[in-house]
Design a protein around this motif. Structure first.
Motif, PDB file in Angstrom:
ATOM      1  N   ILE A   1       0.816  -1.220   0.000  1.00 16.26           N
ATOM      2  CA  ILE A   1       0.000   0.000   0.000  1.00 16.26           C
ATOM      3  C   ILE A   1       0.846   1.264   0.000  1.00 16.26           C
ATOM      4  CG2 ILE A   1      -2.033  -1.107   0.976  1.00 16.26           C
ATOM      5  CD1 ILE A   1      -1.353   0.011   3.676  1.00 16.26           C
ATOM      6  N   GLY A   2       2.167   1.115  -0.139  1.00 10.49           N
ATOM      7  CA  GLY A   2       3.043   2.258  -0.316  1.00 10.49           C
ATOM      8  C   GLY A   2       3.425   3.005   0.943  1.00 10.49           C
ATOM      9  N   ILE A   3       3.509   2.309   2.052  1.00 10.48           N
ATOM     10  CA  ILE A   3       3.926   2.923   3.311  1.00 10.48           C
ATOM     11  C   ILE A   3       5.360   2.521   3.592  1.00 10.48           C
ATOM     12  CG2 ILE A   3       3.529   2.996   5.804  1.00 10.48           C
ATOM     13  CD1 ILE A   3       0.607   2.449   5.230  1.00 10.48           C
ATOM     14  N   LYS A   4       6.169   3.490   3.970  1.00  7.01           N
ATOM     15  CA  LYS A   4       7.570   3.204   4.292  1.00  7.01           C
ATOM     16  C   LYS A   4       7.630   2.325   5.542  1.00  7.01           C
ATOM     17  CE  LYS A   4       9.029   7.639   2.529  1.00  7.01           C
ATOM     18  NZ  LYS A   4       9.514   8.972   2.879  1.00  7.01           N
ATOM     19  N   PRO A   5       8.580   1.394   5.596  1.00 12.01           N
ATOM     20  CA  PRO A   5       8.691   0.503   6.759  1.00 12.01           C
ATOM     21  C   PRO A   5       8.827   1.235   8.089  1.00 12.01           C
ATOM     22  CG  PRO A   5      10.103  -0.262   4.989  1.00 12.01           C
ATOM     23  CD  PRO A   5       9.562   1.080   4.563  1.00 12.01           C
ATOM     24  N   GLU A   6       9.460   2.411   8.071  1.00 13.29           N
ATOM     25  CA  GLU A   6       9.648   3.145   9.325  1.00 13.29           C
ATOM     26  C   GLU A   6       8.398   3.920   9.745  1.00 13.29           C
ATOM     27  OE1 GLU A   6      11.344   5.675   5.964  1.00 13.29           O
ATOM     28  OE2 GLU A   6      11.539   3.600   6.560  1.00 13.29           O
ATOM     29  N   ASP A   7       7.423   4.069   8.861  1.00  6.89           N
ATOM     30  CA  ASP A   7       6.181   4.752   9.203  1.00  6.89           C
ATOM     31  C   ASP A   7       5.252   3.824   9.978  1.00  6.89           C
ATOM     32  OD1 ASP A   7       7.102   6.959   7.872  1.00  6.89           O
ATOM     33  OD2 ASP A   7       5.849   6.673   6.109  1.00  6.89           O
ATOM     34  N   CYS A   8       4.557   4.378  10.926  1.00  8.02           N
ATOM     35  CA  CYS A   8       3.571   3.633  11.732  1.00  8.02           C
ATOM     36  C   CYS A   8       4.171   2.376  12.341  1.00  8.02           C
ATOM     37  CB  CYS A   8       2.332   3.287  10.906  1.00  8.02           C
ATOM     38  SG  CYS A   8       1.400   4.703  10.349  1.00  8.02           S
TER      39      CYS A   8
END
Length: 84
Positions: free
Chosen positions: A15-22
């Motif tokens: 879904i295009g979220i960076k691994p470090e986000d959330c």
């Protein structure tokens, strides 16, 4: 319609979220899973519920299990039978 268990890091990539986000699972749940759940229920003919899946030895969540079903509340703007 089905059940899908997916690794959280794989889901983030899809879904295009960076691994470090959330990084925190509660933040990921609120900002992503619950939001997408609402959007899909309002705009598509499918919906889902979810629960936590596998955890690592320290208790960190590593997967989520989705239960995907037909959205009975979705008005079908284009009925295939009417179209044909």
């Amino acid at each position: 319609l089905g059940i899908l268990e997916i690794n959280i890091e794989d889901l983030k990539k899809r879904i295009g979220i960076k691994p470090e986000d959330c990084r925190r699972s509660d933040r990921f749940r609120k900002k992503i899973l619950d939001l997408y759940q609402k959007i899909m229920a309002e705009n598509t003919d499918i919906c889902y519920t979810y629960r936590k899946g596998k955890c690592d030895k320290r208790g960190k969540l590593i997967s989520i299990i989705f239960y995907i079903s037909e959205n009975e509340n979705f008005p079908d703007p284009l009925n295939l039978r009417d179209f044909i």
